[in-house]
Design an enzyme around this catalytic site. Sequence first.
Site, PDB file in Angstrom:
ATOM      1  N   HIS A  59     -16.241  21.786 -51.906  1.00 31.54           N
ATOM      2  CA  HIS A  59     -16.636  21.534 -50.516  1.00 31.54           C
ATOM      3  C   HIS A  59     -15.585  22.048 -49.536  1.00 31.54           C
ATOM      4  O   HIS A  59     -14.448  22.354 -49.920  1.00 31.54           O
ATOM      5  CB  HIS A  59     -16.845  20.032 -50.305  1.00 31.54           C
ATOM      6  CG  HIS A  59     -15.628  19.224 -50.703  1.00 31.54           C
ATOM      7  ND1 HIS A  59     -14.500  19.147 -49.931  1.00 31.54           N
ATOM      8  CD2 HIS A  59     -15.366  18.512 -51.818  1.00 31.54           C
ATOM      9  CE1 HIS A  59     -13.590  18.400 -50.534  1.00 31.54           C
ATOM     10  NE2 HIS A  59     -14.093  17.996 -51.698  1.00 31.54           N
ATOM     11  N   ASP A 335     -12.594  19.686 -56.551  1.00 26.87           N
ATOM     12  CA  ASP A 335     -11.369  20.221 -57.149  1.00 26.87           C
ATOM     13  C   ASP A 335     -11.196  19.724 -58.579  1.00 26.87           C
ATOM     14  O   ASP A 335     -10.759  20.465 -59.455  1.00 26.87           O
ATOM     15  CB  ASP A 335     -10.134  19.869 -56.300  1.00 26.87           C
ATOM     16  CG  ASP A 335     -10.084  18.410 -55.881  1.00 26.87           C
ATOM     17  OD1 ASP A 335     -10.965  17.616 -56.304  1.00 26.87           O
ATOM     18  OD2 ASP A 335      -9.164  18.040 -55.120  1.00 26.87           O
TER      19      ASP A 335
END
Length: 428
Positions: A59, A335
Amino acid sequence: MISRVFRLRMWAPVGVLTSLTYCLHQRRVALAEPGGADDQNPVDRSLLELKMVQVVFRHGARSPLKPLPQEDQVEWKPQLLEVPPQTQLDYTVTNLAGGPKPHSPFDSQYHETTLKGGMFAGQLTKVGMEQMFALGERLRKNYVEDIPFLSPNFNPLEVFIRSTNIYRNLESTRCLLAGLFQHQKEGPIVIHTDEASSEVLYPNYQYCWNLRKRTRGRRQAASLQPGISEDLKKVKEAMGIASSDEVDFLVLLDNMAAEQVHNLPSCPTLKRFAWMIEQRAVDTAMYILQWEDREGLQMAVGPFLHILESNLLKAVDPATPPSKTRKLYLYAAHDVTLMPLLMTLGIFDHKWPPFAVDLTVELYQHRESKEWFVQLYYRGKEQVPKGCSDRLCPLDQFLNTISVYTLNPEKYHMLCSEAQMMGLGNGE
C-alpha cells in the site's frame, strides 16, 4: 502490518506440478535451437509474447501504526488525508465468493489509536494515494502504451483484483487502478477480499497456530540479540525513551519512514540513526522469519505462492477456459508479505520494502518454440530468481524454485495445525 509481524533444499514437486515441469523440460530439450534457453545465445526477445502479469504491491504511505512515547510528537493532521481528484474511482468490495464485504478487525483496532493532530493509526494519506496513482501510471506505460497487452479501459475479463481487507489497501488499489486505466472502464471494478481469520496475503498468525507458536517470543528476543540490543539502547537513550517502554526497531522504523515520506519534522535522533534503524529493523524481521526455517516461510507465504503458481499453471494449460484466467492479477499486500516472498525467491536485498513497492511476475511464450519463460521485477528492476541462470527464466526452473515453499490449502491447514494437534496428543 509492520507491528504485527512477525535450509533451503531443492525437491521434486509432486502431482500436476511434477508432470508439467517434466513436460516443459522435455519440450525445451526437444525444441532447443539457436537462441534457445539452453544455448549460449540469449533468447530473441522479439519472438516472446507476453501472456500474463501478476503484480504484488505494498500500500501507499500512511500514518504510523503505533506512536512513539515522546512528549514532542509529530502532528498528523486530517489535511494529510485530502483525496487527489485524479485518484477518484468507484469500486465494490466483495468476499472471495462474491458475497458481502467481510468485517475488518484491523481497521477497528487502528481506530482505537488517535495520533497527535487527529488522524487514526494506519491511514492512507494523500502522499500514499499519489504514490499508488504513479504506480498505476507506470503499469499503464508498461502494459498499455509500450506493449499493447491490456485494453486502455478497465475490462473485468482481463483483470482480477484481490486485496487484504484493510481500508488503506483497498484505497491504495483504487488509486492504482485510477492511474492504470485513467478512469475508463468497460464494467464494474470489484476488489475481492477475505476474512481476516483465513487471509493468506500476509503471514496469518491468528489462523496458523504452528506459525504463531514458532515465532512466539522471537520479536522480543530479537531486541536482546548482540548488536541489536546495544544499538536499540543507544537510540532509545538519545530519544529519551525509557528502557521499559515497548519500543523496538520495528516501531522506530515505522514512525521514521512515515515521517520522512511526508516531510514532517522528524526527531533529529531518528534522522541521525536512519540507516542503523532500517538495518536493525531488517535484522529483527529476519530473526523472526529465520531464513533457514523452511516450514516457517512456507506457513508465512506458502498459500500465497500457491495462488501465484496456480495462475501460472492455468495460463500455460491449453485446456483452461478463457473465463478461468486473466491477463493481469493485482494483489494488494504489505511489507510483511513482500519480505518473505522476496526471501523465498532469493532476491531479498536486505532493505525494508518501501511504501507502494511492487513485485511483478511476467509470463511469456516463445512464438516459435512455444517454450514458456518468467521475468521477475522488483521496484521496477529486473531480478534473477534463485535457481535461474538468467533474468529470463524458463518456467520449469521458476516453478521448481517456488515449489520448495508453496503450500496448497490442504497442506497449509495440516502444517498450521500440526503443532496444536501434537500438543493435544501430549495432553497440553
